[in-house]
Design a protein around this motif. Structure first.
Motif, PDB file in Angstrom:
ATOM      1  N   CYS A 144      -0.920  21.991 -54.337  1.00  0.00           N
ATOM      2  CA  CYS A 144      -0.812  21.484 -55.617  1.00  0.00           C
ATOM      3  C   CYS A 144      -0.469  20.145 -55.503  1.00  0.00           C
ATOM      4  O   CYS A 144       0.083  19.322 -56.337  1.00  0.00           O
ATOM      5  N   ILE A 145      -0.979  19.436 -54.460  1.00  0.00           N
ATOM      6  CA  ILE A 145      -0.879  17.955 -54.369  1.00  0.00           C
ATOM      7  C   ILE A 145      -1.419  17.370 -55.467  1.00  0.00           C
ATOM      8  O   ILE A 145      -0.998  16.463 -56.105  1.00  0.00           O
ATOM      9  N   PRO A 146      -2.876  17.730 -56.099  1.00  0.00           N
ATOM     10  CA  PRO A 146      -3.366  17.347 -57.182  1.00  0.00           C
ATOM     11  C   PRO A 146      -2.566  17.155 -58.488  1.00  0.00           C
ATOM     12  O   PRO A 146      -2.398  16.343 -59.313  1.00  0.00           O
ATOM     13  N   GLN A 147      -1.953  18.530 -58.632  1.00  0.00           N
ATOM     14  CA  GLN A 147      -1.204  18.640 -59.952  1.00  0.00           C
ATOM     15  C   GLN A 147       0.257  17.911 -59.839  1.00  0.00           C
ATOM     16  O   GLN A 147       0.494  17.346 -60.858  1.00  0.00           O
ATOM     17  N   VAL A 148       0.777  17.827 -58.668  1.00  0.00           N
ATOM     18  CA  VAL A 148       2.078  16.997 -58.436  1.00  0.00           C
ATOM     19  C   VAL A 148       2.052  15.512 -58.387  1.00  0.00           C
ATOM     20  O   VAL A 148       2.183  14.848 -59.368  1.00  0.00           O
ATOM     21  N   HIS A 149       0.881  15.057 -57.591  1.00  0.00           N
ATOM     22  CA  HIS A 149       0.660  13.592 -57.767  1.00  0.00           C
ATOM     23  C   HIS A 149      -0.145  12.978 -58.784  1.00  0.00           C
ATOM     24  O   HIS A 149       0.213  11.997 -59.247  1.00  0.00           O
ATOM     25  N   GLY A 150      -0.939  14.016 -59.440  1.00  0.00           N
ATOM     26  CA  GLY A 150      -1.572  13.486 -60.547  1.00  0.00           C
ATOM     27  C   GLY A 150      -0.899  13.278 -61.933  1.00  0.00           C
ATOM     28  O   GLY A 150      -0.944  12.295 -62.523  1.00  0.00           O
ATOM     29  N   ALA A 151       0.421  14.088 -61.896  1.00  0.00           N
ATOM     30  CA  ALA A 151       1.300  13.935 -62.853  1.00  0.00           C
ATOM     31  C   ALA A 151       2.031  12.562 -62.855  1.00  0.00           C
ATOM     32  O   ALA A 151       2.235  11.752 -63.763  1.00  0.00           O
ATOM     33  N   THR A 152       2.269  12.145 -61.497  1.00  0.00           N
ATOM     34  CA  THR A 152       3.067  10.768 -61.255  1.00  0.00           C
ATOM     35  C   THR A 152       1.905   9.780 -61.790  1.00  0.00           C
ATOM     36  O   THR A 152       2.136   8.726 -62.298  1.00  0.00           O
ATOM     37  N   LYS A 153       0.551   9.853 -61.251  1.00  0.00           N
ATOM     38  CA  LYS A 153      -0.568   8.908 -61.746  1.00  0.00           C
ATOM     39  C   LYS A 153      -0.418   8.721 -63.245  1.00  0.00           C
ATOM     40  O   LYS A 153      -0.567   7.675 -63.910  1.00  0.00           O
ATOM     41  N   ASP A 154      -0.434   9.753 -64.095  1.00  0.00           N
ATOM     42  CA  ASP A 154      -0.539   9.636 -65.611  1.00  0.00           C
ATOM     43  C   ASP A 154       0.798   9.108 -65.880  1.00  0.00           C
ATOM     44  O   ASP A 154       0.677   8.363 -67.112  1.00  0.00           O
ATOM     45  N   ALA A 155       1.689   9.570 -65.429  1.00  0.00           N
ATOM     46  CA  ALA A 155       3.251   8.920 -65.830  1.00  0.00           C
ATOM     47  C   ALA A 155       3.263   7.167 -65.518  1.00  0.00           C
ATOM     48  O   ALA A 155       3.575   6.462 -66.363  1.00  0.00           O
ATOM     49  N   TYR A 162      11.529   7.247 -66.770  1.00  0.00           N
ATOM     50  CA  TYR A 162      10.364   7.838 -66.666  1.00  0.00           C
ATOM     51  C   TYR A 162       9.719   7.785 -65.332  1.00  0.00           C
ATOM     52  O   TYR A 162       9.245   8.569 -64.504  1.00  0.00           O
ATOM     53  N   MET A 163       9.790   6.160 -65.065  1.00  0.00           N
ATOM     54  CA  MET A 163       8.824   6.024 -63.749  1.00  0.00           C
ATOM     55  C   MET A 163      10.111   6.409 -62.603  1.00  0.00           C
ATOM     56  O   MET A 163       9.003   6.938 -61.446  1.00  0.00           O
ATOM     57  N   GLY A 164      11.244   6.367 -62.406  1.00  0.00           N
ATOM     58  CA  GLY A 164      11.886   6.748 -61.418  1.00  0.00           C
ATOM     59  C   GLY A 164      11.952   8.502 -61.205  1.00  0.00           C
ATOM     60  O   GLY A 164      11.541   8.654 -60.137  1.00  0.00           O
ATOM     61  N   ILE A 165      11.633   9.032 -62.585  1.00  0.00           N
ATOM     62  CA  ILE A 165      11.561  10.562 -62.045  1.00  0.00           C
ATOM     63  C   ILE A 165      10.320  10.635 -61.430  1.00  0.00           C
ATOM     64  O   ILE A 165      10.136  11.773 -60.493  1.00  0.00           O
ATOM     65  N   ALA A 166       8.936  10.068 -61.978  1.00  0.00           N
ATOM     66  CA  ALA A 166       7.681  10.459 -61.451  1.00  0.00           C
ATOM     67  C   ALA A 166       7.460   9.975 -60.152  1.00  0.00           C
ATOM     68  O   ALA A 166       6.926  10.677 -59.250  1.00  0.00           O
ATOM     69  N   VAL A 167       8.181   8.642 -59.861  1.00  0.00           N
ATOM     70  CA  VAL A 167       8.019   8.445 -58.186  1.00  0.00           C
ATOM     71  C   VAL A 167       8.999   9.178 -57.574  1.00  0.00           C
ATOM     72  O   VAL A 167       8.408   9.715 -56.288  1.00  0.00           O
ATOM     73  N   SER A 168       9.880   9.693 -57.829  1.00  0.00           N
ATOM     74  CA  SER A 168      10.872  10.521 -57.148  1.00  0.00           C
ATOM     75  C   SER A 168      10.145  11.976 -56.753  1.00  0.00           C
ATOM     76  O   SER A 168      10.303  12.386 -55.491  1.00  0.00           O
ATOM     77  N   GLU A 169       9.268  12.268 -57.410  1.00  0.00           N
ATOM     78  CA  GLU A 169       8.416  13.488 -57.247  1.00  0.00           C
ATOM     79  C   GLU A 169       7.492  13.302 -56.101  1.00  0.00           C
ATOM     80  O   GLU A 169       7.174  14.167 -55.459  1.00  0.00           O
ATOM     81  N   THR A 209      18.331  -2.301 -68.047  1.00  0.00           N
ATOM     82  CA  THR A 209      18.473  -2.665 -66.466  1.00  0.00           C
ATOM     83  C   THR A 209      18.851  -1.941 -65.450  1.00  0.00           C
ATOM     84  O   THR A 209      18.373  -2.008 -64.375  1.00  0.00           O
ATOM     85  N   ILE A 210      19.754  -1.013 -65.597  1.00  0.00           N
ATOM     86  CA  ILE A 210      20.376  -0.107 -64.797  1.00  0.00           C
ATOM     87  C   ILE A 210      19.304   0.598 -64.490  1.00  0.00           C
ATOM     88  O   ILE A 210      18.855   1.049 -63.383  1.00  0.00           O
ATOM     89  N   ALA A 211      18.318   1.270 -65.570  1.00  0.00           N
ATOM     90  CA  ALA A 211      17.323   2.312 -65.423  1.00  0.00           C
ATOM     91  C   ALA A 211      16.428   1.557 -64.446  1.00  0.00           C
ATOM     92  O   ALA A 211      15.689   2.185 -63.410  1.00  0.00           O
ATOM     93  N   ALA A 212      16.204   0.378 -64.609  1.00  0.00           N
ATOM     94  CA  ALA A 212      15.051  -0.514 -63.882  1.00  0.00           C
ATOM     95  C   ALA A 212      15.495  -0.404 -62.356  1.00  0.00           C
ATOM     96  O   ALA A 212      14.626  -0.355 -61.519  1.00  0.00           O
TER      97      ALA A 212
END
Length: 511
Positions: A280-291, A336-343, A418-421
């Motif tokens: 599932c690398i494409p499905q997981v990494h791909g979702a991050t790319k879209d985010a 959103y970026m934090g969640i996406a990169v953490s995946e 700024t905390i989120a960033a």
């Protein structure tokens, strides 16, 4: 780089903030700035009551300030708002903050003098970088605290880095040949009221996040080969049947990276299906790319916007108070970026576990060491990856859903952007280190796989380049040694963009 308030990109920010490219205001921006300033001065001359120009700030918005005290009001604003604490932001973040403030003011809606903006331009171009504490912003009314610390140096106060030394702000300006600024009406508020701190952090973090997205594909492909992955999972037909752009692109990346490999297998050859961490690398990494693409869209709107208050519309002869300083659009997207990169880190750690676990690694030695027991091999590298992933899960809890009222409830909803960033940037760093650990483990597994095969076979076109890049810097682990230095070296290989560059130079751009 010509700055006009309208077309700054994430890459432009990185070129100025990290690589030191010089900036210049466009002629059109200079005209707009001067036109807006003339209106402000006429308004003051007429004795009009305007928020932040002839009134106090926040809950003091109904307190009218005399014409004689208009200048003092602005300097008091900067000094009183300089209450930051904690570590200082990295230089590249502060430089990005300065650039973004220049770009916002260049739109001509803020009413500052051109000479004021040119002071900030000169500081940026000559390398006078204010020391800005990273904690203190609520992310609404803008990034008041960090921006106030930035402006202190413009006034010859505070502290700054110049030519590698920390100096009093006035001394740094003197050495750089820059005259300290004397604020006029509206200028203090125009300089501190905006989302430039959170946006600056977001831009710097996003540039690396895009790099990590590509590096994660490379690391995943190397692990995929080490574990005799089933290449059918990347068949284009599967991904066009569910055509999320990032998923489709990631599957193409993976197919190109492993092209020509003799280590990969076909469906049913050794096993019927791989575990999700491979399949599932494409499905997981791909979702991050879209985010990440969505985050870019939001940030590039934000960094080309006027975010202070009030805004000046001289052609319409209006000064309008609003809320463009509110960081909610950025705050949500930083979370959103934090969640996406953490995946990317989550699934990477699962691949690391499969590499070191003798029950899951397709016949490789336990913990990737030939003398297990006497040696622990790469056992504890997985512990570190697991710790980083767990920390990311805590950091990925959204800041943007929180709000604490301020200024006697006048400012009763804030974004915490700024905390989120800041949290997103920490997640990026943690994820880079997890990927570095995967590189270390995958290269070790490849060595052992080839040894088991009698040194027969070959890696894919892209993965061979990644493996060579690793082995140029870090030797195989023959017996136990301290590995933290190896992880640091491989983390820098990723951070610098060199890993991705080496691969892309040979097989073409990754998505």
């Amino acid at each position: 780089m010509i700055v006009n308030g309208n077309n700054l990109s994430i890459e432009d920010v990185a070129r100025v903030a990290i690589k030191g490219e010089k900036v210049e205001l466009s002629a059109e921006s200079k005209e707009k700035i001067e036109h807006s300033r003339r209106y402000v001065e006429n308004m003051i001359e007429r004795g009009e009551v305007v928020y932040g120009v002839t009134t106090g700030f926040g809950k003091f918005c109904n307190v009218v300030v005399s014409r004689e005290d208009v200048k003092k009001l602005q300097i008091n604003l900067i000094r009183s708002h300089s209450v930051g604490v904690g570590d200082y932001f990295p230089e590249e973040v502060v430089r990005a903050m300065m650039l973004l403030r220049i770009n916002a003011l260049a739109k001509g809606y803020s009413g500052v003098r051109l000479s004021t903006l040119m002071t900030l331009v000169e500081m940026l171009n000559k390398g006078v970088t204010p020391l800005v504490p990273c904690q203190g912003s609520l992310g609404a009314s803008g990034d008041l605290v960090p921006l106030a610390h930035m402006v202190l140096v413009m006034l010859g106060e505070g502290e700054a880095i110049y030519e590698g030394k920390v100096l009093p702000g006035g001394r740094a300006l003197e050495l750089a040949g820059i005259k300290p600024l004397v604020l006029e009406a509206k200028e203090g508020l125009a300089l501190v009221n905006g989302t430039q701190a959170m946006s600056a952090i977001g831009c710097i973090a996003l540039v690396e996040a895009f790099n990590l997205s590509k590096a994660a594909d490379i690391c995943g492909a190397l692990t995929f080969e080490a574990l005799n992955g089933i290449v059918d999972a990347f068949d284009e037909k599967i991904h066009t049947a569910r055509p999320h752009p990032g998923q489709v692109e990631c599957a193409r990346n993976m197919a190109r990276l492993i092209e020509g490999s003799t280590l990969v297998t076909r469906q049913g050859e050794l096993k019927v299906q791989d575990a999700y961490a491979l399949r599932c690398i494409p499905q997981v990494h791909g979702a991050t790319k879209d985010a990440l693409r969505h985050v870019r869209h939001v940030l590039e709107i934000e960094i080309n916007s006027a975010t202070d208050n009030p805004l000046i519309f001289p052609d319409e002869e209006q000064v309008i108070s609003g809320g463009n300083f509110h960081g909610q659009p950025v705050a949500i997207n930083m979370d959103y970026m934090g969640i996406a990169v953490s995946e990317l880190a989550n699934i990477s750690e699962r691949r690391i576990e499969r590499l070191v676990n003798p029950y899951l690694n397709e016949g490789l030695p336990a913990f990737l060491t030939k003398e297990g027991g006497l040696n622990s091999g790469l056992m504890i590298s997985q512990y570190t990856a697991a710790a980083l992933v767990s920390e990311n899960k805590t950091l990925a809890s959204p800041a943007s859903v929180d709000s604490i009222p301020s200024s006697a409830n006048q400012e009763d909803h804030v974004s915490m952007g700024t905390i989120a960033a800041r949290k997103a940037m920490m997640i990026v760093e943690n994820t880079r280190n997890v990927l570095a650990i995967e590189l270390l483990c995958a290269a070790q597994a490849i060595d052992l796989r080839f040894e088991k095969m009698g040194d027969k076979g070959s890696l894919g076109k892209g993965t061979a380049l990644a493996y060579e890049a690793v082995r140029e810097l870090v030797a195989a682990v023959e017996e136990d040694r301290v590995l933290s230095g190896d992880v640091k070296i491989l983390s820098e290989l990723i951070r610098s963009g060199e890993l991705v560059k080496r691969v892309e130079n040979e097989i073409g751009p990754l998505y």
